[in-house]
Design an enzyme around this catalytic site. Sequence first.
Site, PDB file in Angstrom:
ATOM      1  N   ASP A 191     198.512 -87.865 100.462  1.00 56.57           N
ATOM      2  CA  ASP A 191     199.001 -86.545 100.838  1.00 56.57           C
ATOM      3  C   ASP A 191     198.099 -86.034 101.968  1.00 56.57           C
ATOM      4  O   ASP A 191     197.005 -86.554 102.183  1.00 56.57           O
ATOM      5  CB  ASP A 191     198.947 -85.624  99.615  1.00 56.57           C
ATOM      6  CG  ASP A 191     199.248 -84.180  99.951  1.00 56.57           C
ATOM      7  OD1 ASP A 191     200.274 -83.924 100.618  1.00 56.57           O
ATOM      8  OD2 ASP A 191     198.451 -83.307  99.575  1.00 56.57           O
ATOM      9  N   TYR A 192     198.537 -84.989 102.680  1.00 54.05           N
ATOM     10  CA  TYR A 192     197.750 -84.485 103.802  1.00 54.05           C
ATOM     11  C   TYR A 192     197.093 -83.138 103.476  1.00 54.05           C
ATOM     12  O   TYR A 192     195.882 -83.069 103.255  1.00 54.05           O
ATOM     13  CB  TYR A 192     198.625 -84.380 105.062  1.00 54.05           C
ATOM     14  CG  TYR A 192     197.821 -83.993 106.284  1.00 54.05           C
ATOM     15  CD1 TYR A 192     197.051 -84.942 106.949  1.00 54.05           C
ATOM     16  CD2 TYR A 192     197.812 -82.687 106.744  1.00 54.05           C
ATOM     17  CE1 TYR A 192     196.273 -84.590 108.046  1.00 54.05           C
ATOM     18  CE2 TYR A 192     197.044 -82.320 107.839  1.00 54.05           C
ATOM     19  CZ  TYR A 192     196.278 -83.270 108.494  1.00 54.05           C
ATOM     20  OH  TYR A 192     195.505 -82.916 109.561  1.00 54.05           O
ATOM     21  N   ASP A 193     197.886 -82.078 103.406  1.00 53.43           N
ATOM     22  CA  ASP A 193     197.330 -80.734 103.209  1.00 53.43           C
ATOM     23  C   ASP A 193     196.728 -80.563 101.820  1.00 53.43           C
ATOM     24  O   ASP A 193     197.384 -80.846 100.811  1.00 53.43           O
ATOM     25  CB  ASP A 193     198.427 -79.685 103.408  1.00 53.43           C
ATOM     26  CG  ASP A 193     198.901 -79.627 104.844  1.00 53.43           C
ATOM     27  OD1 ASP A 193     198.229 -78.986 105.660  1.00 53.43           O
ATOM     28  OD2 ASP A 193     199.944 -80.246 105.156  1.00 53.43           O
ATOM     29  N   ASP A 252     197.025 -83.329  95.885  1.00 49.86           N
ATOM     30  CA  ASP A 252     196.467 -82.117  95.294  1.00 49.86           C
ATOM     31  C   ASP A 252     197.501 -81.195  94.667  1.00 49.86           C
ATOM     32  O   ASP A 252     197.130 -80.282  93.923  1.00 49.86           O
ATOM     33  CB  ASP A 252     195.712 -81.315  96.363  1.00 49.86           C
ATOM     34  CG  ASP A 252     196.654 -80.585  97.305  1.00 49.86           C
ATOM     35  OD1 ASP A 252     196.528 -79.363  97.450  1.00 49.86           O
ATOM     36  OD2 ASP A 252     197.539 -81.239  97.895  1.00 49.86           O
TER      37      ASP A 252
END
Length: 247
Positions: free
Chosen positions: A14-16, A194
């Site tokens: 995942d990124y953010d 997250d």
Amino acid sequence: SSFVEVEALIFLLDYDGTLVPIVSRPELAAPDAELVALLRDVAARAAVHIVSGRPRDVLDAWLGDLPVALHAEHGLWSRAAGAPWAARFEVDPTWLREADRAMAAVASAVPGAHVERKTGSLAWHYRNAEDSLALPALARLEEELSPLARARGLDLLHGSRVLELRDARANKGAVAREIATSAAPGSRIVAFGDDTTDEDMFAALHDLAGALTIKVGGAPTIARERVDGPTEARNRLRQLATAAERF
């Protein structure tokens, strides 16, 4: 599948909130030089997939030059490194227009809230809004959008100070299953995430032998491991990519 892997190690990231901290406005989360270098280094040792809710143009602008696969809008769109984007399915635009009207009306009444429009989903962000206004508006919006979600088979998701309405087929778990199915025998898959949508990814890998799922932050999770935040996630990623005895 376009994502047949020959590497023994595959990362789903995942990124953010995972690789970069959550910020006040989505456009402020561009990757820093350290992250770009880390992803390039990891991609030289393993297959790397960025699996994000972000739209295609943002992932292209920020990560498009890296030798990694990109999956935008929770997997509605995917592309191998350097390849064109391909959509997994067609999205009906009528519900998008209906939901957009509802979200825009509520956002206009809540200072600091805004609507993020994508090709297969809409997100109502209230990170910069006061709770006294945002939380009642959130309840109203959820009440208004729930019948639409039920009628059209859509997911109405609560994330990190965001309410997102999306086509249920845009699911990080579907991406994870596709990658796992096409992986070479003996491959080890590691997933970091997250937020709520990353739990779909963890669930898809839950019973896969040799898979490692890592939750970033303190929210409830089915992941096998947990790290505190993006700094720790980067350190764990580096460690897993470079260690001789990985996990």
